[in-house]
Design an enzyme around this catalytic site. Sequence first.
Site: not given
Length: 301
Positions: A78, A96, A98-99, A101, A237
């Site tokens: 990402e 990702d 940190i999915d 955030t 994601d």
Amino acid sequence: MAAAHDATADLDLQGIHDFLISIAHKAGDMIRAAHPTSATSGSKKNSADLVTETDQAVEKMVSTSLREKYPDFLFMGEETYQPGDRLTRTPTFVVDPIDGTTNFVHSHSYVSISLALCVDLIPVIGVVYNPFLDTLYTGIKGRGSYLNLKTPLPLKDPPEPLGGLKNALVAVEWGSDRSGPNWDAKWKTFRNLGASPELGGGMVHSLRSLGSAALNFCGVARGDLDVYWEAGCWAWDVAAGWVILTEAGGLVADANPGGWDIAVDARRYIAVRGTGKGGKGQKEMIEEFWGKVEGKFDYEQ
């Protein structure tokens, strides 16, 4: 005619899976150690599209580790994505860091790192880890999916039958686009799902907007969410959750009505939980849902 070659046949899927789990735990340590705030986070497209230094640091750690271990594989993340980048048939890690955030910035625990391997444009390994709840979801194409490596998904065996929209718990997300035709399609469809039958609505049990596409996919894989309808998110994601869901008997189709075959990078998805052998009721649920969709999504890829 010769049988088509399985592009994964020469790959050590179990070894890659295990390495991704080790990376997920390292990332989890970094995420837990961070203390972001809305005042110290930045934004990308607008004030609802947040990024933190931890997102960037985690992706750097992940990409470095994966490139050292698997130098012939491609990487899509990402925080390093550039407009126009597309998945190819070459084995590609899709990440990702940190999915969720926004949840992370607000200290809400529905946060995950999402790690996937795609081969021939198809997700074949998925690892999703929530470091705050110490919850790990994993899946390998053709080998099932698991909670914390031990509990097969879905959690109920056998799964309950799908009872149509009127009995469904549905996950949706607002996303960061808050104007234009795509936004209109979202909120109008939310209204249609929640409205009473007298108003032509589906009157679902409820809508849940939890803030992590990867964990939403895992919730559908678990079986405690019936449907997840999403548009505007990206391959990173959903790729890991996609494997975990489909290995749990779930089905993924197009968020736009009529599309049964959808690419992992199409940015439009509807995911329905497993119902046991044969997937009874899944297509009927999707078709009923499509009947409540108002508008059509069109996102740049």
